[in-house]
Design a protein around this motif. Sequence first.
Motif, PDB file in Angstrom:
ATOM      1  N   GLN A 273      16.641 -10.092   2.111  1.00 58.68           N
ATOM      2  CA  GLN A 273      16.799  -8.850   1.364  1.00 58.68           C
ATOM      3  C   GLN A 273      17.655  -7.875   2.165  1.00 58.68           C
ATOM      4  OE1 GLN A 273      15.009  -8.428  -1.642  1.00 58.68           O
ATOM      5  NE2 GLN A 273      16.072  -6.511  -2.002  1.00 58.68           N
ATOM      6  N   VAL A 274      18.648  -7.289   1.537  1.00 60.02           N
ATOM      7  CA  VAL A 274      19.520  -6.330   2.205  1.00 60.02           C
ATOM      8  C   VAL A 274      18.899  -4.932   2.076  1.00 60.02           C
ATOM      9  CG1 VAL A 274      21.822  -5.287   2.126  1.00 60.02           C
ATOM     10  CG2 VAL A 274      21.542  -7.733   1.707  1.00 60.02           C
ATOM     11  N   PRO A 275      18.866  -4.154   3.172  1.00 62.46           N
ATOM     12  CA  PRO A 275      18.298  -2.796   3.068  1.00 62.46           C
ATOM     13  C   PRO A 275      19.008  -1.990   1.995  1.00 62.46           C
ATOM     14  CG  PRO A 275      18.990  -3.285   5.324  1.00 62.46           C
ATOM     15  CD  PRO A 275      19.339  -4.469   4.508  1.00 62.46           C
ATOM     16  N   ILE A 276      18.250  -1.135   1.334  1.00 55.83           N
ATOM     17  CA  ILE A 276      18.773  -0.449   0.152  1.00 55.83           C
ATOM     18  C   ILE A 276      20.030   0.364   0.457  1.00 55.83           C
ATOM     19  CG2 ILE A 276      17.358   1.662   0.272  1.00 55.83           C
ATOM     20  CD1 ILE A 276      16.955   0.723  -2.929  1.00 55.83           C
ATOM     21  N   GLU A 277      20.109   0.926   1.673  1.00 57.00           N
ATOM     22  CA  GLU A 277      21.282   1.763   1.987  1.00 57.00           C
ATOM     23  C   GLU A 277      22.551   0.933   2.128  1.00 57.00           C
ATOM     24  OE1 GLU A 277      18.431   1.760   3.546  1.00 57.00           O
ATOM     25  OE2 GLU A 277      18.707   1.053   5.601  1.00 57.00           O
ATOM     26  N   GLU A 278      22.409  -0.390   2.331  1.00 57.35           N
ATOM     27  CA  GLU A 278      23.603  -1.223   2.440  1.00 57.35           C
ATOM     28  C   GLU A 278      23.995  -1.838   1.100  1.00 57.35           C
ATOM     29  OE1 GLU A 278      23.455  -4.137   5.614  1.00 57.35           O
ATOM     30  OE2 GLU A 278      22.443  -2.653   6.871  1.00 57.35           O
ATOM     31  N   GLN A 279      23.144  -1.637   0.092  1.00 57.12           N
ATOM     32  CA  GLN A 279      23.475  -2.158  -1.225  1.00 57.12           C
ATOM     33  C   GLN A 279      24.445  -1.204  -1.913  1.00 57.12           C
ATOM     34  OE1 GLN A 279      19.922  -2.812  -3.501  1.00 57.12           O
ATOM     35  NE2 GLN A 279      18.908  -3.835  -1.792  1.00 57.12           N
ATOM     36  N   LEU A 280      25.157  -1.772  -2.850  1.00 55.68           N
ATOM     37  CA  LEU A 280      26.110  -0.958  -3.577  1.00 55.68           C
ATOM     38  C   LEU A 280      25.522  -0.640  -4.944  1.00 55.68           C
ATOM     39  CD1 LEU A 280      29.067   0.067  -3.809  1.00 55.68           C
ATOM     40  CD2 LEU A 280      29.580  -2.150  -4.797  1.00 55.68           C
ATOM     41  N   ILE A 281      25.287   0.639  -5.209  1.00 55.52           N
ATOM     42  CA  ILE A 281      24.707   1.015  -6.502  1.00 55.52           C
ATOM     43  C   ILE A 281      25.633   2.012  -7.200  1.00 55.52           C
ATOM     44  CG2 ILE A 281      22.734   2.111  -7.637  1.00 55.52           C
ATOM     45  CD1 ILE A 281      21.022   1.080  -5.316  1.00 55.52           C
ATOM     46  N   VAL A 282      26.112   1.613  -8.365  1.00 55.99           N
ATOM     47  CA  VAL A 282      27.075   2.451  -9.097  1.00 55.99           C
ATOM     48  C   VAL A 282      26.680   2.529 -10.574  1.00 55.99           C
ATOM     49  CG1 VAL A 282      29.043   1.987  -7.588  1.00 55.99           C
ATOM     50  CG2 VAL A 282      28.529   0.442  -9.470  1.00 55.99           C
ATOM     51  N   PRO A 283      27.170   3.556 -11.286  1.00 57.90           N
ATOM     52  CA  PRO A 283      26.847   3.660 -12.716  1.00 57.90           C
ATOM     53  C   PRO A 283      27.349   2.439 -13.489  1.00 57.90           C
ATOM     54  CG  PRO A 283      27.901   5.669 -11.927  1.00 57.90           C
ATOM     55  CD  PRO A 283      28.017   4.673 -10.829  1.00 57.90           C
ATOM     56  N   GLY A 284      26.523   1.921 -14.372  1.00 58.49           N
ATOM     57  CA  GLY A 284      26.904   0.751 -15.156  1.00 58.49           C
ATOM     58  C   GLY A 284      27.406   1.138 -16.534  1.00 58.49           C
ATOM     59  N   LEU A 285      27.939   0.146 -17.232  1.00 56.24           N
ATOM     60  CA  LEU A 285      28.405   0.384 -18.603  1.00 56.24           C
ATOM     61  C   LEU A 285      27.235   0.361 -19.589  1.00 56.24           C
ATOM     62  CD1 LEU A 285      31.556  -1.901 -19.012  1.00 56.24           C
ATOM     63  CD2 LEU A 285      31.475   0.581 -18.797  1.00 56.24           C
ATOM     64  N   HIS A 286      26.112  -0.210 -19.134  1.00 56.35           N
ATOM     65  CA  HIS A 286      24.986  -0.442 -20.045  1.00 56.35           C
ATOM     66  C   HIS A 286      24.071   0.785 -20.141  1.00 56.35           C
ATOM     67  CE1 HIS A 286      23.445  -1.353 -16.050  1.00 56.35           C
ATOM     68  NE2 HIS A 286      22.245  -1.076 -16.511  1.00 56.35           N
ATOM     69  N   PRO A 287      23.336   0.911 -21.257  1.00 56.18           N
ATOM     70  CA  PRO A 287      22.429   2.051 -21.413  1.00 56.18           C
ATOM     71  C   PRO A 287      21.170   1.905 -20.552  1.00 56.18           C
ATOM     72  CG  PRO A 287      22.270   0.597 -23.306  1.00 56.18           C
ATOM     73  CD  PRO A 287      23.368   0.053 -22.459  1.00 56.18           C
ATOM     74  N   ALA A 288      20.648   3.064 -20.111  1.00 54.82           N
ATOM     75  CA  ALA A 288      19.396   3.068 -19.354  1.00 54.82           C
ATOM     76  C   ALA A 288      18.256   2.817 -20.327  1.00 54.82           C
ATOM     77  CB  ALA A 288      19.217   4.420 -18.677  1.00 54.82           C
ATOM     78  N   ILE A 289      17.132   2.258 -19.833  1.00 58.89           N
ATOM     79  CA  ILE A 289      15.966   2.196 -20.704  1.00 58.89           C
ATOM     80  C   ILE A 289      14.811   3.017 -20.131  1.00 58.89           C
ATOM     81  CG2 ILE A 289      16.570   0.058 -21.896  1.00 58.89           C
ATOM     82  CD1 ILE A 289      14.956  -1.533 -20.145  1.00 58.89           C
ATOM     83  N   VAL A 290      15.036   3.572 -18.946  1.00 58.56           N
ATOM     84  CA  VAL A 290      14.008   4.425 -18.337  1.00 58.56           C
ATOM     85  C   VAL A 290      14.701   5.709 -17.879  1.00 58.56           C
ATOM     86  CG1 VAL A 290      12.464   4.629 -16.355  1.00 58.56           C
ATOM     87  CG2 VAL A 290      12.634   2.453 -17.558  1.00 58.56           C
ATOM     88  N   ASP A 291      14.000   6.864 -18.018  1.00 59.71           N
ATOM     89  CA  ASP A 291      14.576   8.125 -17.566  1.00 59.71           C
ATOM     90  C   ASP A 291      14.692   8.147 -16.047  1.00 59.71           C
ATOM     91  OD1 ASP A 291      14.908   9.157 -20.012  1.00 59.71           O
ATOM     92  OD2 ASP A 291      13.039  10.321 -20.023  1.00 59.71           O
ATOM     93  N   GLU A 292      15.739   8.807 -15.581  1.00 60.95           N
ATOM     94  CA  GLU A 292      15.962   8.860 -14.151  1.00 60.95           C
ATOM     95  C   GLU A 292      14.795   9.546 -13.419  1.00 60.95           C
ATOM     96  OE1 GLU A 292      19.928   9.059 -13.431  1.00 60.95           O
ATOM     97  OE2 GLU A 292      19.736   8.798 -11.259  1.00 60.95           O
ATOM     98  N   ASP A 293      14.223  10.584 -14.035  1.00 61.86           N
ATOM     99  CA  ASP A 293      13.081  11.287 -13.425  1.00 61.86           C
ATOM    100  C   ASP A 293      11.924  10.336 -13.186  1.00 61.86           C
ATOM    101  OD1 ASP A 293      14.531  13.517 -13.623  1.00 61.86           O
ATOM    102  OD2 ASP A 293      13.420  14.403 -15.310  1.00 61.86           O
ATOM    103  N   VAL A 294      11.650   9.539 -14.218  1.00 59.21           N
ATOM    104  CA  VAL A 294      10.530   8.602 -14.143  1.00 59.21           C
ATOM    105  C   VAL A 294      10.801   7.567 -13.058  1.00 59.21           C
ATOM    106  CG1 VAL A 294       9.244   6.851 -15.422  1.00 59.21           C
ATOM    107  CG2 VAL A 294      10.000   8.932 -16.579  1.00 59.21           C
ATOM    108  N   TYR A 295      12.041   7.081 -13.030  1.00 63.99           N
ATOM    109  CA  TYR A 295      12.416   6.079 -12.038  1.00 63.99           C
ATOM    110  C   TYR A 295      12.243   6.638 -10.626  1.00 63.99           C
ATOM    111  CZ  TYR A 295      15.217   2.735  -9.430  1.00 63.99           C
ATOM    112  OH  TYR A 295      15.643   1.804  -8.520  1.00 63.99           O
ATOM    113  N   ASN A 296      12.728   7.888 -10.418  1.00 62.49           N
ATOM    114  CA  ASN A 296      12.627   8.499  -9.094  1.00 62.49           C
ATOM    115  C   ASN A 296      11.177   8.717  -8.694  1.00 62.49           C
ATOM    116  OD1 ASN A 296      15.372   8.515  -8.827  1.00 62.49           O
ATOM    117  ND2 ASN A 296      15.610  10.603  -9.616  1.00 62.49           N
ATOM    118  N   LYS A 297      10.362   9.076  -9.691  1.00 60.11           N
ATOM    119  CA  LYS A 297       8.952   9.296  -9.395  1.00 60.11           C
ATOM    120  C   LYS A 297       8.309   7.977  -8.937  1.00 60.11           C
ATOM    121  CE  LYS A 297       4.823  11.494 -11.194  1.00 60.11           C
ATOM    122  NZ  LYS A 297       4.086  11.828 -12.416  1.00 60.11           N
TER     123      LYS A 297
END
Length: 529
Positions: A273-297
Amino acid sequence: MQENCLYLRKSRLDLEAEAHGEGDTLARHERLLLEVAKRNHLEVTKIYREIVSGETIASRPVMQQLLQEVEQGVWSGVLVVEVERLARGDTIDQGIVAQAFKYSGTKIYTPQKVYDPTNEFDEEYFEFGLFMSRREYKTINRRLVQGRVAASKEGKFASGSTPYGYERVRVESGKGWTLRPVEEQAEVVRLIFRLYTEGEEGPDGELHPIGSSAIAVRLRRLGILSPTGSRVWSSRTVTKILSNPVYVGKIRWGERRTKKVSKDGKIVSKRFQVPIEEQLIVPGLHPAIVDEDVYNKAAEIMARKGPAPVPYTCTLTNPLAGLVICGKCGRAMQLRSHPRWPTIRCPNHFCDNVGLKYSVIEERLLQSLSGWLSEYRLNWSDSGPDSDAEQIAAIEKAIRRSQSDTEKLRVQLNRTYDLLEQGVYDTATFLDRSKSLADRISAAEASTSSLTAELEEIRLRAASKKNIIPKVEKLLEVYSALPTPQAKNDMLKEVLEKVVYVREKRGTKNGPFDNFELTLYPKLPPSGQ
Ligand SMILES: [Zn+2]
């Protein structure tokens, strides 16, 4: 079924040989590779011929096309006379090709070897990927990461298996893939996030967030199938969903990496498993199914808790907890404790369903269950086993038929190779024929697997129809002797889905106590017939 293609290209040496009158190289290679395909029982549906003789990928348009398809996982395998036909062993191109095949799990067939990237222990495959020097490899990796950044900036879904809650679809007007929510599964994902961040109502009427193992148990009880289609959810699966940014519409790259480690004196490849800070996370073309607030919580809770989920514990005092449902508003009836007169009532203040003494409801429930059992026993011995057996026999027969169809089609497919060799078919007819046979084999295989799933379902249903009898018998026998409300509750939930309660009129202190209705919903699999 899996489709394969041929990639034919002349090398500089071939051109020289042809100049000396050696005959057409590509035709010879085509025959050679079709033999390889026949030997390995591969369905070949396309032949790529590189007309230009450039050595680099940039100078070979057909190779670029093929590589793109390999990255998208279009091909199960690519047949070439030697690996160097894809890219020379000492170039950066080799690294790019190796990575594309590795990530998509595409096999490479040569007359000498099969390179299988899905097999971690196929060391030859890794040797192939590591032909180049270490320094070059690093450069390539950097280049690849940059390439991925570029692809991901477009927000396409390019790697790994499709996440639960989505299906993979083609990007509209363009190349590559993106994700589309599968509403039924998206609901489950939202439920998981809700249970983890808000929780469910406890006997005290308050919300209690519950941990991933408790969520896994709830999902199993609800009969929801796991991402792998099994009946059992693990807390790990739940945690993986809770920590996947894909659900807020993002794309993640490089979550796992392969590393070579020494084990028992041998070099083996290990995924880590690669540590999260080394992963690349970018906005996708696909729709979210969970609110960002909920995800962060959820992420916050997870960080606070550490990896081990903390189960929500609360001593259960009501053996009927979660079982008795208000027939007027649909909420779970609750126990109001009282030293002499504990009652079951609806927690909804606006509901006019009248509560009742606990012991009266419990007694009626056991009586009804006993009555239900005698009736069920009768019906069961009347028709149950026979009709199930008939249905099972019919499906088994259909499976055998569909398997024999597949066999016949495979024989026909084999014959197309012979007809090509004998010159009855030209290449175009062969590809046409083998493509249509490949499609029919896929269809036959799909039908076999859906029938097999149906059979499994019916067998399970038949088993649980039968098993509920001893379960209820046992319950009626031991219920009053069970030591704790929790034990009683567990046993009731084994056999009952729910019990619906309605009482219109209040009685006096002396009764009547029987002016209520209790409807039992025994835990039986959906009949599906
Ligand atoms: Zn109610």
